[in-house]
Design a protein around this motif. Structure first.
Motif, PDB file in Angstrom:
ATOM      1  N   ARG A 120      58.383  54.369  17.435  1.00 33.75           N
ATOM      2  CA  ARG A 120      57.899  54.427  18.836  1.00 33.75           C
ATOM      3  C   ARG A 120      57.219  55.919  19.347  1.00 33.75           C
ATOM      4  NH1 ARG A 120      63.106  52.432  18.844  1.00 33.75           N
ATOM      5  NH2 ARG A 120      63.363  50.097  19.188  1.00 33.75           N
ATOM      6  N   ASP A 163      57.771  46.554  19.555  1.00 32.83           N
ATOM      7  CA  ASP A 163      57.763  47.208  20.976  1.00 32.83           C
ATOM      8  C   ASP A 163      56.738  46.893  21.838  1.00 32.83           C
ATOM      9  OD1 ASP A 163      60.202  48.648  19.994  1.00 32.83           O
ATOM     10  OD2 ASP A 163      58.686  49.879  19.101  1.00 32.83           O
ATOM     11  N   ASP A 170      54.388  48.445  24.293  1.00 33.06           N
ATOM     12  CA  ASP A 170      54.407  49.827  24.365  1.00 33.06           C
ATOM     13  C   ASP A 170      53.248  50.648  23.892  1.00 33.06           C
ATOM     14  OD1 ASP A 170      55.368  52.602  24.245  1.00 33.06           O
ATOM     15  OD2 ASP A 170      57.607  51.759  23.926  1.00 33.06           O
TER      16      ASP A 170
END
Length: 368
Positions: free
Chosen positions: A143, A202, A205
């Motif tokens: 991330r 994710d 994101d």
């Protein structure tokens, strides 16, 4: 302190079932090769099972075009697992990695492209992919890496706001399935395969879309690759689309260099991206063309192979997407020239078949 320990049995016991798997991965992978790759991992932690997962999740169909069936987790994957990737590239592109990959960004070397028959060619698109040195690819990046890549893209476009005027839109779920929010183009929800292979982890994101002020250019950030630049036109002028992409990818590369970041380039592979289907130039050029008669011709498959092109059907009856399946072994201009010359020939063939008793036997190109 506990250490990461991936519990696996022997390579023979872990070897995947490749029965009814119609990917290039399955075509080249053997137990001996799997065994040699089994205990290797890149510095960022990519193992061989990560590489071949896409082909296990989507084994393809015997009647469909063969996909590569694998994705690199980082640039080092192509080096560490070169025995595998070199054979996949050969199987998919028909290209052995022996000579340096050549680039030609001089769009003025392209002959034609602004003279395609508008009666048949309805629209066109040119796209290039790039990856940023030092970051894992979308299947494997963390991330934090993804967020750093977005921050880097924002800095680059802010730095180049005069040469590359436009707006960036951070992706959120409101944009999915719409015709676009504000000036942002439509964004499709990630496919099941993207979710299973980790490309869409994710979501959404740190995904974003940059759109030029005149809407002639779009850059997709943190989707299938770090960056994908696309110029799509609603006319037949693919030369204009090619020029637009080439000029602006060079501008964007210069901006990244100012930030002390480089796009990944290897001498034999060219521009390195996540899929071996796109290495080399990273370039895909497509036209949407009406081929109602030629598309049904018994020699159509052979014609496309000889022209080094591929064709997919679309939702519109009689309209097909024709594009370059190969991205390595040719320069950017050479790939566009193959497409332009091929589309012109397909148009001539379609016109011939519209005539009573029309035959295209004398137009079929010699074996590639």
């Amino acid at each position: 302190m506990s250490l990461f320990n991936l519990r696996r049995l022997s390579p023979k016991e872990e070897f995947p079932n490749l029965d009814q798997n119609y990917t290039c991965m399955a075509k080249v992978l053997t137990l001996d090769m799997y065994t040699r790759q089994f205990n290797r991992a890149t510095e960022s932690g990519v193992i061989f099972d990560d590489i071949i997962r896409p082909g296990l999740e989507d084994p393809g169909e015997i009647s469909g075009p063969m996909s590569v069936g694998c994705l690199a987790g980082d640039a080092q994957s192509y080096i560490l697992f070169c025995e595998f990737f070199d054979r996949v590239i050969d199987a998919y592109h028909g290209h052995k990695l022996s000579n340096s990959q050549q680039s030609d960004f001089n769009y003025e070397n392209l002959k034609g492209g602004d003279d395609l028959d508008r009666t048949y060619v309805l629209s066109c698109e040119v796209a290039v992919r790039r990856s940023v040195e030092g970051f894992s690819f979308p299947t494997h990046c963390s991330r934090a890496e993804r967020r750093q890549l977005l921050t880097l893209a924002k800095k680059a476009f802010s730095l180049g706001s005069e040469d590359l005027p436009g707006n960036m839109y951070a992706l959120d779920k409101r944009m999915q399935g719409d015709e676009g929010v504000g000036g942002c183009p439509k964004v499709d929800a990630p496919s099941d395969l993207m979710m299973r292979t980790g490309v869409a982890r994710d979501w959404p994101d740190s995904r974003a879309v940059w759109v030029s002020k005149d809407s002639s250019l779009t850059v997709w950030i943190n989707f299938d690759d770090h960056l994908q630049m696309v110029s799509k036109r609603t006319d037949s002028n693919i030369k204009e689309a090619f020029e637009c992409v080439i000029i602006n990818i060079l501008k964007l590369e210069a901006l990244y260099r100012k930030l002390r970041c480089w796009f990944v380039w290897k001498e034999q592979l060219g521009w390195v991206v996540s899929s071996p289907a796109d290495v080399g130039t990273g370039l895909r050029a497509s036209v949407w063309i009406k081929l109602q008669r030629l598309s049904q011709h018994k020699r159509m498959k052979s014609i496309l192979e000889r022209l080094r092109l591929r064709m997919d059907s679309t939702e519109s009856t009689g309209v097909y997407k024709v594009y370059n399946p190969h991205t390595i072994g040719f320069s950017e201009v050479e790939l566009l020239q193959l497409l332009v010359d091929g589309v012109k020939l397909l148009t001539v063939m379609e016109k011939r078949l519209e005539q009573p008793g029309g035959s295209i036997d004398d137009l079929v190109p010699a074996q590639k």
